[in-house]
Motif scaffolding. Structure first.
Motif, PDB file in Angstrom:
ATOM      1  N   ALA A 207      34.939  52.020  93.288  1.00  0.00           N
ATOM      2  CA  ALA A 207      34.679  50.856  92.442  1.00  0.00           C
ATOM      3  C   ALA A 207      35.346  49.671  93.135  1.00  0.00           C
ATOM      4  O   ALA A 207      36.531  49.722  93.456  1.00  0.00           O
ATOM      5  CB  ALA A 207      35.266  51.065  91.056  1.00  0.00           C
ATOM      6  N   ASP A 208      34.578  48.623  93.387  1.00  0.00           N
ATOM      7  CA  ASP A 208      35.022  47.471  94.168  1.00  0.00           C
ATOM      8  C   ASP A 208      34.875  46.238  93.270  1.00  0.00           C
ATOM      9  O   ASP A 208      33.794  45.997  92.728  1.00  0.00           O
ATOM     10  CB  ASP A 208      34.118  47.398  95.409  1.00  0.00           C
ATOM     11  N   THR A 209      35.946  45.469  93.100  1.00  0.00           N
ATOM     12  CA  THR A 209      35.881  44.348  92.163  1.00  0.00           C
ATOM     13  C   THR A 209      36.821  43.229  92.585  1.00  0.00           C
ATOM     14  O   THR A 209      37.797  43.475  93.295  1.00  0.00           O
ATOM     15  CB  THR A 209      36.192  44.835  90.724  1.00  0.00           C
TER      16      THR A 209
ATOM     17  N   ALA B 215      33.516  36.326  92.872  1.00  0.00           N
ATOM     18  CA  ALA B 215      33.461  37.213  91.707  1.00  0.00           C
ATOM     19  C   ALA B 215      32.763  38.494  92.144  1.00  0.00           C
ATOM     20  O   ALA B 215      31.831  38.441  92.951  1.00  0.00           O
ATOM     21  CB  ALA B 215      32.692  36.547  90.571  1.00  0.00           C
ATOM     22  N   GLU B 216      33.236  39.626  91.656  1.00  0.00           N
ATOM     23  CA  GLU B 216      32.628  40.896  92.083  1.00  0.00           C
ATOM     24  C   GLU B 216      32.771  41.988  91.021  1.00  0.00           C
ATOM     25  O   GLU B 216      33.820  42.128  90.398  1.00  0.00           O
ATOM     26  CB  GLU B 216      33.287  41.382  93.388  1.00  0.00           C
ATOM     27  N   HIS B 217      31.691  42.729  90.848  1.00  0.00           N
ATOM     28  CA  HIS B 217      31.694  43.929  90.012  1.00  0.00           C
ATOM     29  C   HIS B 217      30.887  45.017  90.714  1.00  0.00           C
ATOM     30  O   HIS B 217      30.022  44.723  91.550  1.00  0.00           O
ATOM     31  CB  HIS B 217      31.054  43.658  88.641  1.00  0.00           C
TER      32      HIS B 217
ATOM     33  N   TYR C 116      25.981  49.586  93.732  1.00  0.00           N
ATOM     34  CA  TYR C 116      26.213  48.360  94.498  1.00  0.00           C
ATOM     35  C   TYR C 116      27.498  47.675  94.064  1.00  0.00           C
ATOM     36  O   TYR C 116      27.804  47.617  92.865  1.00  0.00           O
ATOM     37  CB  TYR C 116      25.088  47.343  94.268  1.00  0.00           C
ATOM     38  N   ALA C 117      28.210  47.124  95.058  1.00  0.00           N
ATOM     39  CA  ALA C 117      29.233  46.130  94.770  1.00  0.00           C
ATOM     40  C   ALA C 117      28.507  44.804  94.881  1.00  0.00           C
ATOM     41  O   ALA C 117      28.014  44.456  95.953  1.00  0.00           O
ATOM     42  CB  ALA C 117      30.356  46.225  95.780  1.00  0.00           C
ATOM     43  N   VAL C 118      28.394  44.108  93.756  1.00  0.00           N
ATOM     44  CA  VAL C 118      27.703  42.825  93.767  1.00  0.00           C
ATOM     45  C   VAL C 118      28.776  41.747  93.842  1.00  0.00           C
ATOM     46  O   VAL C 118      29.673  41.718  92.991  1.00  0.00           O
ATOM     47  CB  VAL C 118      26.862  42.629  92.478  1.00  0.00           C
ATOM     48  N   GLU C 119      28.725  40.904  94.856  1.00  0.00           N
ATOM     49  CA  GLU C 119      29.768  39.890  94.978  1.00  0.00           C
ATOM     50  C   GLU C 119      29.213  38.554  95.418  1.00  0.00           C
ATOM     51  O   GLU C 119      28.329  38.479  96.243  1.00  0.00           O
ATOM     52  CB  GLU C 119      30.910  40.344  95.882  1.00  0.00           C
ATOM     53  N   THR C 120      29.758  37.520  94.791  1.00  0.00           N
ATOM     54  CA  THR C 120      29.279  36.169  95.044  1.00  0.00           C
ATOM     55  C   THR C 120      30.437  35.306  95.527  1.00  0.00           C
ATOM     56  O   THR C 120      31.578  35.481  95.094  1.00  0.00           O
ATOM     57  CB  THR C 120      28.724  35.565  93.741  1.00  0.00           C
TER      58      THR C 120
ATOM     59  N   GLY D 208      26.955  41.231  98.884  1.00  0.00           N
ATOM     60  CA  GLY D 208      27.148  42.450  98.123  1.00  0.00           C
ATOM     61  C   GLY D 208      26.669  43.616  98.977  1.00  0.00           C
ATOM     62  O   GLY D 208      25.948  43.414  99.962  1.00  0.00           O
ATOM     63  N   HIS D 209      27.037  44.824  98.603  1.00  0.00           N
ATOM     64  CA  HIS D 209      26.736  45.962  99.477  1.00  0.00           C
ATOM     65  C   HIS D 209      26.616  47.264  98.703  1.00  0.00           C
ATOM     66  O   HIS D 209      27.246  47.445  97.667  1.00  0.00           O
ATOM     67  CB  HIS D 209      27.832  46.093 100.535  1.00  0.00           C
ATOM     68  N   LEU D 210      25.838  48.158  99.270  1.00  0.00           N
ATOM     69  CA  LEU D 210      25.687  49.502  98.730  1.00  0.00           C
ATOM     70  C   LEU D 210      26.994  50.266  98.948  1.00  0.00           C
ATOM     71  O   LEU D 210      27.659  50.090  99.960  1.00  0.00           O
ATOM     72  CB  LEU D 210      24.561  50.169  99.512  1.00  0.00           C
TER      73      LEU D 210
HETATM   74 MN    MN Z   1      32.796  44.343  98.113  1.00  0.00          MN
END
Ligand code: MN
Ligand code: MN
Length: 319
Positions: A112-114, A297-299, A203-207, A172-174
């Motif tokens: 889990a990446d956040t 920001a990332e979830h 996915y880690a979705v990050e902006t 963001g990345h798988l």
């Molecule tokens: Mn990440």
């Protein structure tokens, strides 16, 4: 009418059980991340030493039953990513700054990446909002069949709406078992091509929103490394020791110099040899131009049949 009932083979059932166990591990990692995120509020304050944040986040992850998937990143102002404290770091959080804390938890390799941005009176509270709103619209639109570049376009447009620039070279990345950066990316910008998002992917979705150029450059230093699958002889015993310890403990995931400095006295020498020989990958600190400010920001999400499940957020919590 000849109705054929579909019966599952033993193999199919076993596979499903395995899949479910895998998602349970992702969710467990996510729940640990939720707890760490909550602790950050008290920790990230003007005057806090950066090394205290890194150490606290990483030990909290372990206390809660997980392992750090990579060293805790604390990136200040124009630094966008990859800063973790070197051993004996004396950096302290200052007033009028913007601080990104990005950490990962893994449970048996499932990650889990956040990340959260903290605005320490930077005067750029809208920048943090831009990154968060872009993340929200990205996550709201993730579902099977949607293409990764369509999500990138939404992120790009949202950040531009705020008058800022998305960082084009971060995405963001798988995620996969003991793998932080899978084959597919979710860009921060509009790209001509993408790939369809599929059910069951994580996915880690990050902006990233920036007041600067929207591109990052590498600083001439790194404090995070990863062992590459290269087998060539090394000269120093400290290099051999580093390779042995890091592969046993981190299984290909990134690690910090800070994590091994007590076990390997000549660690700088070892790192020098191993990076020169191409055995260690170094994550150089990434920054946008001088004087610019960057928010992130990332979830982490699991793609479901009709959308996605955010594993790094409490159920009921609003995005
Ligand atoms: Mn990440
Ligand atoms: Mn991250």
């Amino acid at each position: 009418m000849n109705e054929k009932k579909e019966e599952k083979t033993v193999e199919e059932t076993e596979e499903e059980v395995e899949e479910e166990e895998k998602f349970e591990k992702y969710r467990k990692a996510g729940q640990i991340a939720v707890k760490v995120r909550k602790q950050l509020e008290q920790l990230v304050r003007v005057g806090t030493p950066v090394i205290e944040i890194c150490n606290r986040v990483e030990s909290l992850i372990k206390e809660l039953g997980g392992s750090p998937a990579f060293p805790c990143n604390v990136s200040i102002n124009n630094i966008a990513a990859h800063y973790t404290s070197p051993p004996n770091d004396e950096t302290v959080l200052e007033d009028n700054s913007i601080v990104k804390v990005d950490f990962g938890v893994h449970v048996d390799g499932f990650i889990a990446d956040t990340a959260i941005t903290f605005d320490l009176n930077s005067g750029f509270e809208k920048l943090k909002e831009a990154a968060e709103e872009a993340l929200r619209i990205a996550i709201e639109n993730i579902k099977p069949g949607v293409k990764t570049n369509d999500i990138g376009k939404l992120i790009h447009e949202k950040i531009r709406e705020y008058g800022y620039t998305p960082i084009r070279d971060l995405s963001g990345h798988l995620l996969d078992e003991y793998s932080l950066h899978g084959a597919k990316i979710i860009p921060n910008i509009t790209l001509p091509h993408g790939e369809p998002i599929e059910v069951g992917e994580v996915y880690a979705v990050e902006t990233f929103a920036s007041t600067g150029s929207g591109t990052v450059h590498e600083k001439p230093y790194a404090y995070i490394y990863r062992i590459l699958p290269v087998r060539i002889p090394v000269r120093f015993s400290s290099s051999r020791k580093l390779l042995k310890l890091a592969s046993e403990r981190f299984k290909g995931l990134p690690f910090a110099e800070r994590w091994l400095v007590k076990d390997i006295p000549a660690i700088r020498l070892a790192i020098k040899e191993l990076t020169t020989k191409g055995i260690l990958y170094e994550y150089r600190v990434l920054a946008d131009e001088k004087e610019s400010m960057v928010a992130q920001a990332e979830h982490t999400v699991i793609v479901t049949e009709d959308g996605c499940e955010i594993i790094t957020m409490d159920k009921g919590e609003e995005l």
